[in-house]
Design an enzyme around this catalytic site. Structure first.
Site, PDB file in Angstrom:
ATOM      1  N   ARG A  77      62.572 -94.135  45.491  1.00 21.39           N
ATOM      2  CA  ARG A  77      62.667 -93.494  46.805  1.00 21.39           C
ATOM      3  C   ARG A  77      63.324 -94.486  47.770  1.00 21.39           C
ATOM      4  O   ARG A  77      62.804 -95.589  47.974  1.00 21.39           O
ATOM      5  CB  ARG A  77      61.268 -93.103  47.307  1.00 21.39           C
ATOM      6  CG  ARG A  77      61.284 -92.599  48.715  1.00 21.39           C
ATOM      7  CD  ARG A  77      59.949 -92.024  49.169  1.00 21.39           C
ATOM      8  NE  ARG A  77      60.094 -91.630  50.550  1.00 21.39           N
ATOM      9  CZ  ARG A  77      59.565 -92.276  51.590  1.00 21.39           C
ATOM     10  NH1 ARG A  77      58.785 -93.320  51.407  1.00 21.39           N
ATOM     11  NH2 ARG A  77      59.799 -91.874  52.820  1.00 21.39           N
ATOM     12  N   HIS A 121      64.730 -92.731  58.077  1.00 19.62           N
ATOM     13  CA  HIS A 121      63.609 -93.682  58.078  1.00 19.62           C
ATOM     14  C   HIS A 121      63.815 -94.586  59.294  1.00 19.62           C
ATOM     15  O   HIS A 121      63.964 -95.807  59.183  1.00 19.62           O
ATOM     16  CB  HIS A 121      63.573 -94.462  56.767  1.00 19.62           C
ATOM     17  CG  HIS A 121      62.246 -95.081  56.436  1.00 19.62           C
ATOM     18  ND1 HIS A 121      61.554 -94.797  55.282  1.00 19.62           N
ATOM     19  CD2 HIS A 121      61.474 -95.971  57.108  1.00 19.62           C
ATOM     20  CE1 HIS A 121      60.420 -95.497  55.255  1.00 19.62           C
ATOM     21  NE2 HIS A 121      60.351 -96.222  56.362  1.00 19.62           N
ATOM     22  N   GLU A 167      57.627 -90.207  58.074  1.00 22.56           N
ATOM     23  CA  GLU A 167      56.590 -90.495  59.051  1.00 22.56           C
ATOM     24  C   GLU A 167      57.000 -90.198  60.487  1.00 22.56           C
ATOM     25  O   GLU A 167      57.105 -91.126  61.317  1.00 22.56           O
ATOM     26  CB  GLU A 167      56.152 -91.955  58.921  1.00 22.56           C
ATOM     27  CG  GLU A 167      55.664 -92.326  57.530  1.00 22.56           C
ATOM     28  CD  GLU A 167      55.024 -93.723  57.477  1.00 22.56           C
ATOM     29  OE1 GLU A 167      55.205 -94.477  58.430  1.00 22.56           O
ATOM     30  OE2 GLU A 167      54.343 -94.019  56.489  1.00 22.56           O
ATOM     31  N   ASN A 295      52.317 -90.465  52.716  1.00 22.23           N
ATOM     32  CA  ASN A 295      52.147 -91.910  52.670  1.00 22.23           C
ATOM     33  C   ASN A 295      50.711 -92.227  53.065  1.00 22.23           C
ATOM     34  O   ASN A 295      50.248 -91.787  54.106  1.00 22.23           O
ATOM     35  CB  ASN A 295      53.098 -92.609  53.658  1.00 22.23           C
ATOM     36  CG  ASN A 295      54.561 -92.397  53.293  1.00 22.23           C
ATOM     37  OD1 ASN A 295      54.876 -91.881  52.223  1.00 22.23           O
ATOM     38  ND2 ASN A 295      55.447 -92.801  54.182  1.00 22.23           N
ATOM     39  N   TYR A 297      47.827 -95.314  53.518  1.00 24.76           N
ATOM     40  CA  TYR A 297      47.526 -96.742  53.576  1.00 24.76           C
ATOM     41  C   TYR A 297      46.060 -97.048  53.839  1.00 24.76           C
ATOM     42  O   TYR A 297      45.492 -97.957  53.266  1.00 24.76           O
ATOM     43  CB  TYR A 297      48.401 -97.435  54.633  1.00 24.76           C
ATOM     44  CG  TYR A 297      49.827 -97.571  54.163  1.00 24.76           C
ATOM     45  CD1 TYR A 297      50.207 -98.614  53.323  1.00 24.76           C
ATOM     46  CD2 TYR A 297      50.793 -96.630  54.519  1.00 24.76           C
ATOM     47  CE1 TYR A 297      51.505 -98.739  52.852  1.00 24.76           C
ATOM     48  CE2 TYR A 297      52.099 -96.740  54.058  1.00 24.76           C
ATOM     49  CZ  TYR A 297      52.449 -97.791  53.223  1.00 24.76           C
ATOM     50  OH  TYR A 297      53.722 -97.905  52.749  1.00 24.76           O
ATOM     51  N   GLU A 348      54.383 -93.176  49.531  1.00 28.66           N
ATOM     52  CA  GLU A 348      54.151 -94.594  49.803  1.00 28.66           C
ATOM     53  C   GLU A 348      52.665 -94.881  49.695  1.00 28.66           C
ATOM     54  O   GLU A 348      51.839 -94.080  50.136  1.00 28.66           O
ATOM     55  CB  GLU A 348      54.560 -95.014  51.234  1.00 28.66           C
ATOM     56  CG  GLU A 348      56.035 -95.139  51.465  1.00 28.66           C
ATOM     57  CD  GLU A 348      56.367 -95.529  52.904  1.00 28.66           C
ATOM     58  OE1 GLU A 348      55.550 -96.211  53.559  1.00 28.66           O
ATOM     59  OE2 GLU A 348      57.445 -95.131  53.366  1.00 28.66           O
TER      60      GLU A 348
END
Ligand code: FCB
Length: 447
Positions: A77, A121, A167, A295, A297, A348
């Site tokens: 990606r 991005h 995002e 994504n 985290y 991610e």
């Protein structure tokens, strides 16, 4: 029977983004982006660093592709830098910029890896910021569509997927409410307007790409977290619910339910998106997607009385983000219950650790444990019926971590920025093994 065995067609990947690794900021007619400008503002990025050189990936493409192939990576990606393709964000396209991504996409295909492209991005062409306030302007959504169509025409039958945005919360919130990211605005209203135009541009681009006959699956990438109250008190629970509405539902509800969440709209009040919403926008934003990228985290830990440090049962990363693998299971099952979703990719997931390169080795056991636990959490969600088609580790290699500069290392490949030498960390070797076996480490496999 091995509990955490992944299906044979599960997509094992790694992720990066253009500005964080490419460098070559002035090569071959690349225009400037808002991040080039932002990095020049004193105090915005740790040590005044920038992505000018980064991992010099632009000049080391073949070497980096070989590295990925050696690891057995099935999919890569990456993001396309709009300012390389269209230096001013409108008008002429730049053939030399396109040629780089031709080499990248063809280089992946030749080595048997699937290209997962992201269109945006965060590196908006600076001209669009300077002449029309970037995403504050509705017109920028139409400029994005023009750029997206160009990519669709050139790459639409060669890439494995196209994500419009990475995002949008970060672009809107960190870029315009807190000023922590480019372009550095500090206005709630701007953040709300930007978010709306990002969502609009996503829907418009999907419609245009489909009309142009692009066959690659189309979607978007959102950063998401479950939100927990620090205590069971109604105040803390309400704080968690509001944070979830601002962070997750602000994007998910328009995309899948045709509206913004009331709870967050009330919180925005006069600073909300109402001035820029036009009739029909939600129909465009809700254009069906072929996949959803998530994504993950950490979780959100909310308290009515201001920031509270979460318990950190599994510790904290070098970003000081709480390691909270079970949050991935919770998030995925919750989303699956709340929305009618297309297949999901974890686009991610990863952590920054304090890595030390010694005798050609980086013993990043914490990173291995992080990946291992999160993949196990993902497998739990799959067992509970969530359709997750693949996983992309963030990141292939250490890179420019935005406002944190080069201080934070997220890679499974170590980069020595003085020499540009790449060294596989122990986590890369672990990942190679996991991919080969479609399975995780023994220590997380007991039932
Ligand atoms: C995500 C970004 C990515 C990287 C990781 C650590 O929010 O998409 O570029 O910076 O965080």
């Amino acid at each position: 029977m091995n509990k955490y065995k992944f299906s044979d067609d599960f997509v094992w990947g790694v992720a990066t983004s253009a500005y964080q690794i490419e460098g070559a900021a002035r090569a071959d007619g690349r225009g400037e982006s808002i991040w080039d400008e932002f990095c020049r503002i004193p105090g915005k990025v740790v040590n005044g660093e920038s992505g000018d050189v980064a991992c010099d990936h632009y000049h080391r493409l073949e070497e980096d592709l070989d590295l990925m192939a050696d690891l057995g990576i099935k999919a890569y990606r990456f993001s396309i830098a709009w300012p390389r393709i269209q230096p001013d964000g409108k008008g002429a396209f730049n053939e030399k910029g396109l040629a780089f991504y031709e080499r990248l996409v063809d280089g992946l295909l030749k080595r048997g890896m699937q290209p997962f492209a992201t269109l945006y991005h965060w590196d908006l062409p600076l001209t669009l910021q300077q002449t029309q306030q970037g995403w504050e302007s509705r017109d920028t959504a139409y400029r994005f569509v023009e750029y997206a169509r160009k990519i669709g025409r050139v790459f639409g039958d060669r890439v494995a997927s196209i994500a419009t945005h990475n995002e949008p919360w970060c672009t809107a919130w960190l870029g315009n409410a807190t000023g922590y990211f480019a372009p550095g605005n500090e206005s709630l209203k701007k953040a709300a307007h930007v978010a709306h135009h990002l969502l609009l541009s996503h829907g418009l681009a999907l419609q245009a790409l489909r009309a142009d006959g692009v066959t690659a699956p189309l979607g978007i990438v959102l950063n998401q977290s479950p939100a927990h109250g620090a205590t069971d008190s109604p105040e803390d629970q309400a704080a968690a619910s509001l944070e979830y509405a601002k962070f997750v539902r602000w994007y998910m509800d328009p995309l899948f339910k045709g509206r913004y969440p009331n709870e967050a709209l009330q919180w925005y009040g006069d600073n909300g998106p109402q001035d820029v919403i036009r009739d029909g926008d939600f129909d465009i934003i809700g254009t069906p997607m072929d996949f959803l990228g998530i994504n993950y985290y950490t979780r959100i830990y909310a308290s009515a009385s201001g920031p509270k440090r979460p318990p950190g049962e599994f510790g904290f990363t070098d970003m000081d983000w709480e390691v909270y693998p079970q949050g991935l299971t919770e998030l995925l099952t919750q989303l699956n219950a709340d929305y009618d979703l297309p297949p999901i990719f974890i686009t991610e997931n990863g952590c920054a650790t304090k890595d030390v390169l010694e005798n050609g080795q980086v013993q990043d056991d914490d990173r291995i444990e992080f990946y291992d636990r999160h993949l196990a959490a993902l497998a739990d969600a799959v067992k509970q019926g969530v359709d997750v088609a693949g996983y992309f580790a963030w990141s292939l290699m250490d890179n420019f971590e935005w406002a944190s500069g080069y201080d934070k290392r997220f890679g499974m490949v170590h980069v020595d920025y003085a020499t540009q030498q790449r060294t596989l960390k122990d986590s890369a070797l672990w990942y190679r093994d996991a991919i080969a076996r479609h399975a995780l480490r023994a220590n997380t496999m007991e039932t």
